[in-house]
Design a protein around this motif. Structure first.
Motif, short mmCIF file in Angstrom:
data_model
loop_
_atom_site.label_atom_id
_atom_site.label_comp_id
_atom_site.label_asym_id
_atom_site.label_seq_id
_atom_site.Cartn_x
_atom_site.Cartn_y
_atom_site.Cartn_z
N SER A 157 94.67 102.66 -24.72
CA SER A 157 93.67 101.60 -24.78
C SER A 157 93.49 101.03 -23.38
N SER A 158 92.66 100.02 -23.25
CA SER A 158 92.38 99.44 -21.94
C SER A 158 93.62 98.81 -21.31
N ASP A 159 94.60 98.40 -22.13
CA ASP A 159 95.82 97.83 -21.58
C ASP A 159 96.99 98.83 -21.59
N PHE A 160 96.66 100.12 -21.75
CA PHE A 160 97.60 101.22 -21.66
C PHE A 160 98.66 101.21 -22.77
N THR A 161 98.29 100.71 -23.92
CA THR A 161 99.12 100.89 -25.10
C THR A 161 98.57 102.09 -25.87
N PRO A 162 99.42 102.87 -26.52
CA PRO A 162 98.94 104.06 -27.23
C PRO A 162 98.19 103.70 -28.50
N GLU A 163 97.07 104.38 -28.73
CA GLU A 163 96.28 104.20 -29.93
C GLU A 163 95.89 105.57 -30.46
N PRO A 164 95.38 105.65 -31.69
CA PRO A 164 95.07 106.96 -32.27
C PRO A 164 94.10 107.79 -31.43
N GLY A 165 94.44 109.08 -31.31
CA GLY A 165 93.58 110.04 -30.64
C GLY A 165 93.27 111.16 -31.62
N LEU A 166 93.85 112.32 -31.40
CA LEU A 166 93.69 113.42 -32.36
C LEU A 166 94.48 113.16 -33.64
N ALA A 167 95.42 112.24 -33.58
CA ALA A 167 96.08 111.74 -34.80
C ALA A 167 95.37 110.46 -35.21
N GLU A 168 94.84 110.43 -36.41
CA GLU A 168 94.14 109.23 -36.84
C GLU A 168 95.12 108.13 -37.23
N SER A 169 96.39 108.51 -37.53
CA SER A 169 97.42 107.54 -37.88
C SER A 169 98.79 108.21 -37.81
N TRP A 170 99.84 107.40 -37.85
CA TRP A 170 101.20 107.93 -37.92
C TRP A 170 102.14 106.91 -38.54
N LYS A 171 103.23 107.43 -39.08
CA LYS A 171 104.27 106.59 -39.67
C LYS A 171 105.59 106.91 -38.97
N VAL A 172 106.45 105.89 -38.88
CA VAL A 172 107.75 106.05 -38.24
C VAL A 172 108.83 105.67 -39.25
N ASN A 183 92.68 116.60 -18.44
CA ASN A 183 92.46 115.35 -19.18
C ASN A 183 91.01 115.16 -19.60
N ASN A 184 90.10 115.87 -18.99
CA ASN A 184 88.68 115.74 -19.35
C ASN A 184 88.18 116.84 -20.28
N ILE A 185 89.01 117.87 -20.49
CA ILE A 185 88.61 118.93 -21.41
C ILE A 185 89.51 118.98 -22.65
N MET A 186 90.58 118.17 -22.63
CA MET A 186 91.53 118.17 -23.74
C MET A 186 91.95 116.75 -24.07
N GLU A 187 92.61 116.59 -25.20
CA GLU A 187 93.15 115.30 -25.62
C GLU A 187 94.43 115.51 -26.40
N GLY A 188 95.16 114.40 -26.66
CA GLY A 188 96.42 114.47 -27.36
C GLY A 188 96.41 113.68 -28.66
N LEU A 189 97.56 113.62 -29.29
CA LEU A 189 97.70 112.87 -30.54
C LEU A 189 97.34 111.41 -30.34
#
Length: 537
Positions: free
Chosen positions: A69-84, A59-65
């Motif tokens: 956030s501070s309240d543990f909701t998913p936010e952009p990482g290696l993906a700057e955005s996404w559509k569903v 977790n300290n040498i890699m990251e995901g899409l």
């Protein structure tokens, strides 16, 4: 569910134990945080890693899409955005521009497609492959029903666009993408170096730190990744030692040789002395601890026997022994998570336990064969194992032999040939009950009980699809009753409290229910001495 490094900086690091907490002996600012990893990471290949030790490093040498956030909701990482898509079954991710691997090559959507299909490839043997079964044809490919990886619902449309097709809607899916199994990988590196691709000289990563040294069973060093796409970490190096002796590790912390110590470094008997200190922190985790039964090994192929053993566990006594390192539970989904129901499960009831054992053909334990109870030789597991052995002897009249193994060997044993009983735990990979309930499905690579119940699987699948929290909880209630009260392949006994010691000058290292330890947020506060008082420096 992390990396490992060398010792060229040892003299400087030990010198940091004197003087102001955030400065070295010669009064220069410190740039290294010293922590105890506890034991040797079994694997830094995130297609194979399943344990918390390895995951901390990864977790300290890699990251995901995504990231949390501070309240543990998913936010952009290696993906700057996404559509569903409107039906919730197709995700289209736009890969962040300018992200580079540590060898300078740009990150591409193809790195994700390769990684996911590698995890799912039966030849890889990834225990976490089942976590991607929400993806179209992922389960079929992983189980050999289809052999064409192009049929799996993940593909790079171009270098910056990744399309993922799910077999059904899953509201928790973006949260899953912050977990290591979904991290990208480099095909060229893995094919070139084979099993040695995670060695410091070979590995390529893209997180805030890079693995620069790994002295096995000794220590590892993470060093700032100068090409990291995000905000650069304020602490330049993370030194992780591997001290499996809690008493020794605590002594190192108190001598100033460690800046941070978690539960692996705190002996239970020391907690009464430590708990009132300002650097002692306690945080309830999404981590369940349980006894697992191998349902294929007699007499534990009989659910009456398993229920008898579960009803013989005095949870209050165990929690007392571990000095606040957990709270009692008889249910599986942890407290503060959707689906938590403390009324489900088998209570401590020695009389009922003896009756169940009698019904199974072993009155007062007569004729019951000696069973083996395996536990990993880390933290407070010895005192727990000895307590359980005594409870089963006193309440059931049965003999249980104790067997302990070093962490890496233990993981191998429960993967290949688990004994009749073993001690196990599960920490949340993402904050959703599906992460806990899917663990014991028939197709789960981490289900070491060998138990399979299709009705349980149906309920877990149904709950995953439903977007109504009340309906999900009802499904999970039914599934938990099958798991804990009817078939009983496991017996939960406590939910972990993470006990940490954090030096007063260490800021940004916030204990959390997911037990995420991310050093990119950590810094040393200027002018704070090791005891927390102001320093003249």
């Amino acid at each position: 569910m992390r990396g490992i490094y060398a010792f060229a900086v040892l003299a400087i690091l030990l010198a940091a134990g004197s003087g102001c907490g955030n400065r070295t002996k010669d009064n220069t600012p410190r740039d290294t945080i010293n922590v105890n990893l506890g034991n040797e990471p079994p694997s830094l290949d995130w297609s194979l890693a399943t344990d918390s030790t390895s995951i901390t490093v990864i977790n300290n040498i890699m990251e995901g899409l995504t990231q949390f956030s501070s309240d543990f909701t998913p936010e952009p990482g290696l993906a700057e955005s996404w559509k569903v898509s409107e039906d919730g079954k197709t995700y289209t991710f736009k890969i962040r521009e300018g992200v580079k691997w540590t060898d300078g090559k740009p990150l591409t959507a193809g790195d994700f497609e390769y990684s996911w299909k590698r995890v799912l490839d039966p030849a890889t043997g990834g225990d976490y492959a089942y976590s991607l079964y929400d993806v179209e044809n992922a389960e079929e490919y992983n189980t050999g029903k289809i052999t064409d990886p192009d049929m799996v619902g993940v593909r790079a449309l171009d270098d910056r666009t990744l399309e993922v097709r799910l077999k059904r809607p899953a509201a928790y899916f973006p949260s899953m993408l912050a977990f290591i199994t979904t991290f990208p990988q480099r095909k060229d590196v893995i094919e070139k170096y084979g099993q040695q691709w995670t060695d410091p000289a070979n590995i390529v990563t893209l997180g805030p730190y890079a693995l620069t040294s790994w002295r096995h069973h000794d220590n590892l060093i993470l060093t700032e990744n100068s090409g990291y796409w995000g905000e650069k970490p304020r602490i330049k190096r993370v030194r992780m030692i591997m001290n499996e002796n809690p008493s020794s590790a605590l002594a190192q912390y108190e001598a100033g040789e460690l800046d941070y110590a978690d539960s692996k470094s705190i002996p239970p008997l020391e907690v009464p002395r430590l708990k009132d200190l300002p650097d002692f922190k306690t945080t309830l985790q999404f981590r369940g601890n349980y006894i697992a039964f191998n349902v294929e090994k007699p007499p534990f192929d009989n659910p009456l026997v398993r229920k008898a053993f579960a009803a013989s566990i005095d949870r209050n006594s165990i929690v007392g022994l571990i000095q606040g390192a957990g709270i009692t539970t008889k249910s599986w989904i942890p407290k503060n998570m959707l689906g938590y129901n403390p009324d489900i499960g088998i209570d401590y009831n020695p009389e009922q336990a003896r009756e169940w054992l009698k019904e199974a053909g072993y009155p007062a334990g007569k004729g019951f064969p000696v069973a083996t109870f395996l536990w990993p030789d880390v933290s407070n597991n010895r005192v727990i194992a000895e307590a359980l052995q005594s409870m089963w002897k006193e309440n059931l009249g049965v003999e249980v032999e104790l067997m302990n193994q070093e962490w890496k060997v233990y993981l191998s044993t429960i993967n290949t040939d688990p004994p009749e009983i073993h001690r196990a735990g599960w920490g949340a990979d993402f904050p959703d009950p599906h992460n806990f309930m899917s663990l014991f499905t028939c197709t789960s690579g981490n289900n070491r009980t060998r138990w399979c119940n299709r009705e349980y699987d149906r309920l877990v699948e149904k709950a995953a699809e439903d977007r109504d929290p009340d309906k999900r909880k009802a499904d999970y209630d039914q599934a938990q009753k099958i798991l804990l009260e009817v078939d009983t392949p496991i017996a939960p006994f406590y939910i972990s409290n993470q006990q940490n010691m954090i030096k007063p000058y260490v800021k940004g290292l916030a204990p959390n229910p997911l037990d995420l330890v991310l050093f990119k947020y950590v810094y040393f506060e200027e002018g704070v001495a090791k005891d927390g008082s102001e320093s003249a420096n």
